[in-house]
Design a protein around this motif. Structure first.
Motif, PDB file in Angstrom:
ATOM      1  N   MET A 135       0.823  -1.205   0.000  1.00 14.50           N
ATOM      2  CA  MET A 135       0.000   0.000   0.000  1.00 14.50           C
ATOM      3  C   MET A 135       0.862   1.263   0.000  1.00 14.50           C
ATOM      4  O   MET A 135       0.550   2.248  -0.676  1.00 14.50           O
ATOM      5  N   MET A 136       1.978   1.221   0.777  1.00  9.08           N
ATOM      6  CA  MET A 136       2.830   2.400   0.900  1.00  9.08           C
ATOM      7  C   MET A 136       3.702   2.621  -0.331  1.00  9.08           C
ATOM      8  O   MET A 136       4.275   3.694  -0.507  1.00  9.08           O
ATOM      9  N   ALA A 137       3.806   1.602  -1.184  1.00  8.32           N
ATOM     10  CA  ALA A 137       4.686   1.712  -2.360  1.00  8.32           C
ATOM     11  C   ALA A 137       4.223   2.829  -3.293  1.00  8.32           C
ATOM     12  O   ALA A 137       5.026   3.427  -3.998  1.00  8.32           O
ATOM     13  N   GLY A 138       2.939   3.133  -3.276  1.00  7.81           N
ATOM     14  CA  GLY A 138       2.421   4.143  -4.192  1.00  7.81           C
ATOM     15  C   GLY A 138       2.168   5.489  -3.554  1.00  7.81           C
ATOM     16  O   GLY A 138       1.577   6.363  -4.187  1.00  7.81           O
ATOM     17  N   THR A 139       2.589   5.689  -2.321  1.00 12.92           N
ATOM     18  CA  THR A 139       2.319   6.958  -1.635  1.00 12.92           C
ATOM     19  C   THR A 139       3.554   7.844  -1.624  1.00 12.92           C
ATOM     20  O   THR A 139       4.685   7.368  -1.727  1.00 12.92           O
ATOM     21  N   ASN A 140       3.347   9.136  -1.494  1.00 18.31           N
ATOM     22  CA  ASN A 140       4.448  10.096  -1.463  1.00 18.31           C
ATOM     23  C   ASN A 140       4.802  10.533  -0.043  1.00 18.31           C
ATOM     24  O   ASN A 140       5.684  11.374   0.130  1.00 18.31           O
ATOM     25  N   ILE A 141       4.108  10.002   0.939  1.00 19.46           N
ATOM     26  CA  ILE A 141       4.388  10.383   2.327  1.00 19.46           C
ATOM     27  C   ILE A 141       5.733   9.809   2.747  1.00 19.46           C
ATOM     28  O   ILE A 141       6.005   8.624   2.554  1.00 19.46           O
ATOM     29  N   SER A 142       6.568  10.650   3.319  1.00 21.67           N
ATOM     30  CA  SER A 142       7.872  10.183   3.792  1.00 21.67           C
ATOM     31  C   SER A 142       7.679   9.178   4.925  1.00 21.67           C
ATOM     32  O   SER A 142       6.931   9.439   5.872  1.00 21.67           O
ATOM     33  N   PRO A 143       8.322   8.001   4.848  1.00 24.31           N
ATOM     34  CA  PRO A 143       8.196   7.036   5.943  1.00 24.31           C
ATOM     35  C   PRO A 143       8.741   7.585   7.259  1.00 24.31           C
ATOM     36  O   PRO A 143       8.288   7.188   8.332  1.00 24.31           O
ATOM     37  N   LEU A 144       9.698   8.508   7.197  1.00 28.79           N
ATOM     38  CA  LEU A 144      10.232   9.132   8.410  1.00 28.79           C
ATOM     39  C   LEU A 144       9.158   9.966   9.101  1.00 28.79           C
ATOM     40  O   LEU A 144       8.979   9.885  10.315  1.00 28.79           O
ATOM     41  N   VAL A 145       8.446  10.756   8.316  1.00 32.87           N
ATOM     42  CA  VAL A 145       7.358  11.578   8.870  1.00 32.87           C
ATOM     43  C   VAL A 145       6.228  10.680   9.375  1.00 32.87           C
ATOM     44  O   VAL A 145       5.646  10.934  10.437  1.00 32.87           O
ATOM     45  N   LEU A 146       5.925   9.643   8.619  1.00 31.84           N
ATOM     46  CA  LEU A 146       4.838   8.745   9.005  1.00 31.84           C
ATOM     47  C   LEU A 146       5.155   8.019  10.319  1.00 31.84           C
ATOM     48  O   LEU A 146       4.290   7.894  11.192  1.00 31.84           O
ATOM     49  N   ALA A 147       6.402   7.556  10.457  1.00 29.58           N
ATOM     50  CA  ALA A 147       6.804   6.891  11.698  1.00 29.58           C
ATOM     51  C   ALA A 147       6.685   7.845  12.879  1.00 29.58           C
ATOM     52  O   ALA A 147       6.193   7.479  13.956  1.00 29.58           O
ATOM     53  N   TRP A 148       7.132   9.089  12.678  1.00 34.38           N
ATOM     54  CA  TRP A 148       7.037  10.104  13.734  1.00 34.38           C
ATOM     55  C   TRP A 148       5.576  10.370  14.095  1.00 34.38           C
ATOM     56  O   TRP A 148       5.224  10.449  15.276  1.00 34.38           O
ATOM     57  N   LEU A 149       4.731  10.495  13.083  1.00 32.24           N
ATOM     58  CA  LEU A 149       3.322  10.837  13.301  1.00 32.24           C
ATOM     59  C   LEU A 149       2.586   9.724  14.038  1.00 32.24           C
ATOM     60  O   LEU A 149       1.832   9.988  14.995  1.00 32.24           O
ATOM     61  N   ILE A 150       2.801   8.474  13.627  1.00 33.99           N
ATOM     62  CA  ILE A 150       2.128   7.346  14.290  1.00 33.99           C
ATOM     63  C   ILE A 150       2.581   7.254  15.747  1.00 33.99           C
ATOM     64  O   ILE A 150       1.763   7.068  16.660  1.00 33.99           O
ATOM     65  N   ALA A 151       3.890   7.380  15.973  1.00 37.58           N
ATOM     66  CA  ALA A 151       4.409   7.318  17.344  1.00 37.58           C
ATOM     67  C   ALA A 151       3.857   8.457  18.193  1.00 37.58           C
ATOM     68  O   ALA A 151       3.538   8.270  19.374  1.00 37.58           O
ATOM     69  N   ALA A 152       3.728   9.638  17.588  1.00 37.06           N
ATOM     70  CA  ALA A 152       3.202  10.795  18.324  1.00 37.06           C
ATOM     71  C   ALA A 152       1.742  10.576  18.729  1.00 37.06           C
ATOM     72  O   ALA A 152       1.348  10.871  19.868  1.00 37.06           O
ATOM     73  N   ILE A 153       0.945  10.054  17.799  1.00 36.51           N
ATOM     74  CA  ILE A 153      -0.470   9.799  18.101  1.00 36.51           C
ATOM     75  C   ILE A 153      -0.600   8.771  19.227  1.00 36.51           C
ATOM     76  O   ILE A 153      -1.393   8.942  20.166  1.00 36.51           O
TER      77      ILE A 153
END
Length: 438
Positions: A328-346
Motif C-alpha cells: 500500500m505504501m509503495a504508491g504513496t508520497n508520504i515520507s516514511p520518516l514523517v509517518l513513523a514520527w506521526l504514528i508514534a506521536a499519536i
C-alpha cells in the motif's frame, strides 16, 4: 481489511491501558493475540508467533538493558553522579549553571533510565537553586531536557535500542546520528526554553525527598566518574566511525565492530565500573554484587513491555499485514520518516508510555523500510522523537515532574509538556536534515 483490524487492535490497546488501567505488557500480548486471530492466522501458529516476537526482541535487549541498569546503579550508589554534577557546577559558576546541569543530565542520562536519573539529580537542582538564588525551573529544565533526549534518542537506552533491533538498524549509527540531533535539541529545549519559565517562581516541595548526600572522601574523582560513564558511548561511537573509515574484511574493522557492539560495550562498561567505582574505592565484591543485583528489579517490567512490542511486530509480519502495508505504501508520497514520527506521536498522546508507543509504531511501519529505502537508523530516531511528544496526564513522567517542581497541572503543561514537544519536533527536523545529506 487488514489495516482495519490493526486499527481495532490499537483501539483495544488504548481501551485496556487507559480505560481498564491494565499493564502495558499484558495489553500488548492480548492485542497481539487478537490481531493474529482476526487476521486469520492458524491457531496453532498464533502462540508461536507471539513467543517468537518476544524471544527475538529480548534475546538482544535483555543483555543491553540489564547491563545498563547495573552501570546506572553503580554510578548512583558510588556517588559518581553527585561528583560529576557538583564539579561541573563549580567549574561553570552561577552564570552558567544551566549548562552545567545540562551536561550532567546528558552524561548521567546515558547510563540511567529517565526516572532514576531524575530522582538522583533533583536534590542537586534544589541545592543549586537555594545557593545561587535562581528560579527552580530555570535550573531544573535543562537537566530534565538532557535526560529526556538521551532516553529518546541515544542507545544504550531501551527505547532506541529496541527499535533499532526491530528495524535492523546499526546501533552505532543510531548513536552517531542521535548525538548529532541531540546536541542542538537539548540546547533549545533546555537552557533556551527555560529562560521563558522564570515567571514560575517555585520553592522545592518540603519533605518530598530526603536524598543521600555523599561526603567528599566517599566519592570517586571527577576524571574516574566521567571516564566510567562515557565508556559505552566511546566504544559504540568508535564502532560507527570505524565502519565508515576502515576497509571491509580487515582485522581492525572486525575488532572495532566487536568491542563496539552494544552488548560488548555494555559488558566492558560493567566490568570497568565494578573496578573504578567499587573495588578501587575499597568496596568488597559482595557489596558490589548487591548493588548489581538490586538494579535488575527496576528494569524487569521495561523488558517485558519491550517484549510485548516485539510480539505485536512479529504477529503483523507473520499474518501478512506487513506485506499489505508495504504494498500500500509503495504508491504513496508520504515520507516514511514523517509517518513513523506521526504514528508514534499519536500513540504517545493516547497511551502516555513512550516505550509502548515506540514499540507499537515499530511493528506497524517496519515493512516501509524495505519498500521505501528509508534509512533504518533515521527511522529509529524518527520513531523515538515521535514517542516523546507532549507528555500529559496519562504519563507517569508528567506527574514526577509536577510534584518535584511543585507545579500546578497548567504550569506542568506549560513547562514539561511543551519541553517534550520541542524535543519531539526538533528530533523530526534533525532526522529530515540528516536524510538530505546521506
Amino acid at each position: 481489511m487488514p489495516l482495519i483490524i490493526v486499527a481495532i487492535g490499537v483501539a483495544i490497546l488504548l481501551l485496556l491501558m487507559i480505560g481498564f488501567k491494565i499493564n502495558g505488557f499484558i495489553s500488548l500480548v492480548l492485542v497481539s493475540l487478537f490481531v493474529a486471530v482476526a487476521e486469520g492466522m492458524p491457531l496453532d501458529k498464533v502462540v508461536k508467533s507471539v513467543e517468537g516476537g518476544v524471544g527475538g526482541t529480548l534475546g538482544h535487549m535483555a543483555l543491553v538493558v540489564g547491563f545498563g541498569a547495573m552501570i546506572g546503579n553503580l554510578i548512583a550508589e558510588s556517588g559518581a553522579a553527585q561528583r560529576i554534577s557538583t564539579t561541573l557546577i563549580d567549574k561553570f559558576g552561577k552564570k552558567n549553571v544551566q549548562w552545567a546541569l545540562l551536561i550532567t543530565g546528558f552524561v548521567v542520562g546515558i547510563a540511567m533510565f529517565y526516572e532514576v536519573g531524575f530522582v538522583l539529580l533533583i536534590p542537586i537542582v534544589f541545592t543549586v537553586c537555594a545557593s545561587a538564588e535562581l528560579p527552580l525551573l530555570y535550573v531544573g529544565v535543562p537537566m530534565a531536557a538532557a535526560l529526556s533526549v538521551t532516553h529518546g534518542f541515544l542507545p544504550p537506552h531501551p527505547g532506541p535500542t529496541a527499535i533499532a533491533v526491530i528495524y535492523g538498524a546499526n546501533v552505532s549509527t543510531v548513536l552517531l546520528y542521535g548525538i548529532m540531533i541531540a546536541i542542538p535539541t537539548v540546547i533549545i529545549a533546555g537552557p533556551l526554553f527555560s529562560k521563558l519559565l522564570k515567571r514560575f517562581e517555585k520553592e522545592p516541595p518540603k519533605g518530598l525527598f530526603n536524598p543521600r548526600i555523599f561526603k567528599e572522601e566517599e566519592m570517586p574523582s571527577f576524571g574516574t566518574c566521567m571516564f566510567t560513564a562515557l565508556i559505552p558511548i566511546v566504544l559504540m561511537g568508535a564502532s560507527a566511525i570505524g565502519e565508515m573509515t576502515l576497509a571491509n574484511g580487515t582485522y581492525a574493522r572486525a575488532l572495532v565492530h566487536f568491542i563496539g557492539d552494544p552488548v560488548m560495550a555494555m559488558l566492558i562498561s560493567v566490568l570497568v565500573s565494578m573496578y573504578t567505582l567499587g573495588l578501587a574505592r575499597g568496596k568488597k565484591m559482595e557489596d558490589i554484587m548487591k548493588i548489581v543485583s538490586s538494579s535488575i528489579s527496576s528494569v524487569a517490567m521495561i523488558l517485558l513491555i519491550i517484549g510485548g512490542g516485539g510480539a505485536l511486530k512479529q504477529v503483523l509480519i507473520d499474518s501478512g499485514v506487513g506485506k499489505y502495508i508495504a504494498t500500500m505504501m509503495a504508491g504513496t508520497n508520504i515520507s516514511p520518516l514523517v509517518l513513523a514520527w506521526l504514528i508514534a506521536a499519536i500513540l504517545r498522546l493516547a497511551l502516555g508510555s513512550a516505550t509502548v508507543a515506540a514499540m507499537t509504531t515499530a511493528g506497524i511501519v517496519l515493512p516501509m523500510i524495505a519498500t521505501s529505502g528509508a534509512n533504518p537508523a533515521l527511522m529509529v530516531l524518527a520513531t523515538g522523537a515521535g514517542s516523546l511528544i507532549f507528555s500529559h496526564v496519562n504519563d507517569p513522567g508528567f506527574w514526577i515532574f509536577k510534584e518535584y517542581f511543585n507545579l500546578t497541572i497548567g504550569e506542568t503543561i506549560a513547562s514539561w509538556s511543551m519541553m517534550e514537544t520541542i524535543i519531539s519536533v526538533m528530533g523530526l527536523i534533525g532526522v529530515l536534515v540528516i536524510n538530505m545529506f546521506i
